[in-house]
Design a protein around this motif. Structure first.
Motif, mmCIF file in Angstrom:
data_model
loop_
_atom_site.group_PDB
_atom_site.id
_atom_site.type_symbol
_atom_site.label_atom_id
_atom_site.label_comp_id
_atom_site.label_asym_id
_atom_site.label_seq_id
_atom_site.Cartn_x
_atom_site.Cartn_y
_atom_site.Cartn_z
ATOM 1 N N VAL A 132 -19.064 -25.390 -32.159
ATOM 2 C CA VAL A 132 -19.240 -25.406 -33.916
ATOM 3 C C VAL A 132 -20.259 -24.498 -34.135
ATOM 4 N N GLY A 133 -19.747 -23.700 -35.234
ATOM 5 C CA GLY A 133 -20.841 -22.552 -35.720
ATOM 6 C C GLY A 133 -21.208 -23.435 -36.969
ATOM 7 N N ALA A 134 -22.635 -23.460 -37.198
ATOM 8 C CA ALA A 134 -23.270 -24.106 -38.358
ATOM 9 C C ALA A 134 -23.154 -23.068 -39.518
ATOM 10 N N SER A 135 -22.769 -21.926 -39.500
ATOM 11 C CA SER A 135 -22.689 -21.453 -40.853
ATOM 12 C C SER A 135 -21.437 -20.356 -41.096
ATOM 13 N N ARG A 136 -20.585 -20.163 -39.932
ATOM 14 C CA ARG A 136 -19.407 -19.418 -40.068
ATOM 15 C C ARG A 136 -19.729 -18.070 -40.959
ATOM 16 N N PRO A 137 -20.871 -17.268 -40.110
ATOM 17 C CA PRO A 137 -21.480 -16.151 -41.078
ATOM 18 C C PRO A 137 -20.291 -14.929 -41.629
ATOM 19 N N GLU A 138 -19.278 -14.944 -40.967
ATOM 20 C CA GLU A 138 -18.154 -13.839 -41.160
ATOM 21 C C GLU A 138 -16.957 -14.128 -41.872
ATOM 22 N N GLY A 139 -16.388 -13.583 -42.636
ATOM 23 C CA GLY A 139 -15.011 -13.651 -43.100
ATOM 24 C C GLY A 139 -14.098 -13.336 -42.024
ATOM 25 N N PRO A 140 -12.748 -13.445 -42.544
ATOM 26 C CA PRO A 140 -11.608 -13.368 -41.710
ATOM 27 C C PRO A 140 -11.532 -11.775 -40.941
ATOM 28 N N THR A 141 -12.277 -10.887 -41.537
ATOM 29 C CA THR A 141 -12.087 -9.559 -40.945
ATOM 30 C C THR A 141 -13.472 -9.232 -40.327
ATOM 31 N N GLY A 142 -14.358 -10.160 -40.051
ATOM 32 C CA GLY A 142 -15.694 -10.078 -39.589
ATOM 33 C C GLY A 142 -16.571 -9.272 -40.361
ATOM 34 N N GLN A 157 -22.024 -29.183 -40.167
ATOM 35 C CA GLN A 157 -21.499 -27.971 -39.507
ATOM 36 C C GLN A 157 -20.233 -27.655 -39.670
ATOM 37 N N LEU A 158 -19.562 -26.217 -39.621
ATOM 38 C CA LEU A 158 -18.088 -26.073 -39.803
ATOM 39 C C LEU A 158 -17.886 -25.196 -38.641
ATOM 40 N N ALA A 159 -16.449 -25.282 -38.390
ATOM 41 C CA ALA A 159 -15.875 -24.491 -37.197
ATOM 42 C C ALA A 159 -14.369 -24.578 -37.453
ATOM 43 N N THR A 160 -13.927 -23.518 -36.617
ATOM 44 C CA THR A 160 -12.548 -23.433 -36.840
ATOM 45 C C THR A 160 -11.785 -24.107 -35.666
ATOM 46 N N GLY A 161 -10.748 -24.874 -36.176
ATOM 47 C CA GLY A 161 -10.228 -25.859 -35.099
ATOM 48 C C GLY A 161 -9.008 -25.145 -34.464
ATOM 49 N N PRO A 162 -8.611 -25.641 -33.452
ATOM 50 C CA PRO A 162 -7.498 -25.236 -32.600
ATOM 51 C C PRO A 162 -6.058 -24.732 -33.391
ATOM 52 N N MET A 202 -15.079 -29.910 -40.307
ATOM 53 C CA MET A 202 -16.460 -30.111 -40.740
ATOM 54 C C MET A 202 -16.868 -31.285 -39.797
ATOM 55 N N HIS A 203 -18.309 -30.938 -39.433
ATOM 56 C CA HIS A 203 -18.570 -31.926 -38.204
ATOM 57 C C HIS A 203 -20.009 -32.307 -38.776
ATOM 58 N N ARG A 204 -20.418 -33.629 -38.064
ATOM 59 C CA ARG A 204 -21.768 -33.932 -38.283
ATOM 60 C C ARG A 204 -22.852 -32.926 -37.965
ATOM 61 N N ALA A 205 -24.076 -33.034 -38.609
ATOM 62 C CA ALA A 205 -25.128 -32.083 -38.130
ATOM 63 C C ALA A 205 -25.502 -32.544 -36.759
ATOM 64 N N VAL A 206 -26.337 -31.653 -35.927
ATOM 65 C CA VAL A 206 -26.984 -32.161 -34.854
ATOM 66 C C VAL A 206 -28.190 -33.104 -35.004
#
Length: 380
Positions: free
Chosen positions: A7-17, A148-153, A159-163
């Motif tokens: 899980v990436g906490a901030s997803r810092p980049e857009g689709p193109t990086g 937290q946010l992440a890109t799923g399969p 969206m996931h719980r915080a650590v």
């Protein structure tokens, strides 16, 4: 603390990086200030905004009570200056009053117990702000929420719980849909509150030791019943009525408004004499038409089934799920079977919950992942 895999906490980049243009919602507290700073450090083009939500903001807050004061706006501005980002104040007080404050009053007048923080996230921070931001060419909104946010399969944003279990705020974000999540950043989801305060101090942010805000932001003194009495008074159809014992049917007293009660309440009943067994009584039911408040023993608060309406799904809607539900902002997770049919959500709890009121939110989890939420309409 819990571990959330991949899980990436901030997803810092857009689709193109590439870095994105980001609106950082800055309340004037330490969390939103550090979130804005981290987004800026990640290379985003960040603009700080403070939401003026009160029509008559106070000059100073009282300790940890309330927010949205002139002092908070000034604190946010000073933090933006330290970070080195532009800063603006957006007046959303009219929309906040209509979508959050009026809804809060209407729900209490109808005998339900709303959660205004969920409504604010749904209608203001991730709807009104996001709509305006996208129209102005921004790509995302960053907040100081602990999630937290992440890109799923499947390619969807999860969206996931915080650590940090103690600071996790995924419950009040359970109303966000896939489009809103795709335009959101939560830079603090992988941190503890102690780490955030330390970082704020190291950055020279004056809000490093500022108390967290608690209670309902527009009820600054914490007296919700008094606030409702002042706003609704005898204008509500249920402004007075009997307090009835569920065991005997006896009228134990009178009240000045059902909006002063919530399911599970023990204190402030003012019924004068104890139950025959000497045990305390709790509010079991609120009937808004007749104005009847029914009280009884704690064991009669037990709830094993919930019916939810107005579901909001973070991704695809499930049909049947063995997971957990959370029924209060600071409540524990309860194992449950969730069955969804269109707009109806049926929840069977594997162990009883107590003091659950219609109007509250049932937020559904699959492990650490937030599946979505529904408004509780009935319990059994």
């Amino acid at each position: 603390m819990r571990a959330v895999p991949e899980v990436g906490a901030s997803r810092p980049e857009g689709p193109t990086g590439a870095p994105r243009r980001v609106l950082a919602a800055m309340s004037g507290g330490v969390d939103s200030a550090v979130a804005a700073a981290r987004a800026h450090d990640a290379g985003h083009d960040v603009t700080g905004i403070h939401l003026a939500l009160s029509r008559n903001p106070a000059s100073y807050r009282s300790g940890a009570r309330g927010c949205c004061t002139i002092e908070d706006a000034n604190d946010a501005r000073r933090a933006a200056d330290v970070i080195g980002i532009p800063f603006y104040v957006w007046d959303l007080s009219d929309r906040f009053h209509e979508d959050v404050v009026e809804d809060f009053m209407d729900e209490y007048a109808a005998g339900r117990t709303p959660n205004p923080c969920l409504r604010c996230n749904e209608k203001i921070k991730f709807a009104a702000v996001l709509e305006r931001g996208l129209a102005l060419g921004y790509d995302a909104v960053a907040t100081g929420h602990y999630a937290q946010l992440a890109t799923g399969p499947d390619g969807l944003v999860e969206m996931h719980r915080a650590v940090d279990d103690g600071k996790d705020q995924s419950y009040v974000l359970g109303v966000l849909d896939q489009r809103q999540l795709a335009h959101s950043l939560f830079p603090l989801g992988g941190s503890t509150k102690a780490d955030v305060r330390l970082e704020a101090a190291e950055r020279g942010l004056l809000v490093a030791d500022k108390p967290d805000s608690h209670d309902i932001c527009f009820v600054a003194d914490g007296d919700t019943a008094g606030w409702l009495q002042d706003k609704l008074g005898d204008r509500a159809p249920n402004h007075e009525g009997p307090i009835v014992d569920a065991e005997t049917g006896e009228e134990l007293g009178r009240h000045a408004g059902t909006y002063g009660f919530t399911i599970g309440q023990r204190k402030g009943l003012r019924i004068g004499r104890p139950a025959p067994d000497g045990k305390p009584r709790f509010v079991l039911d609120i009937e808004p038409v007749s104005g009847t408040v029914t009280v009884g023993p704690h064991e009669r608060l037990a709830v094993r089934r919930l019916t939810g309406i107005r579901p909001r799904w973070c991704g695809s809607a499930p049909t049947r799920l063995q997971g957990t539900v959370q029924l209060r902002a600071h409540g524990s997770e309860l194992p449950a079977t969730v069955v969804v049919s269109g707009e109806a959500v049926e929840v069977e709890l594997h162990e009883p919950a107590y003091g659950i009121a219609p109007g509250q939110a049932a937020v559904v989890y699959d492990g650490t992942r937030v599946v979505g939420s529904a408004t509780i309409a009935a319990t059994a």
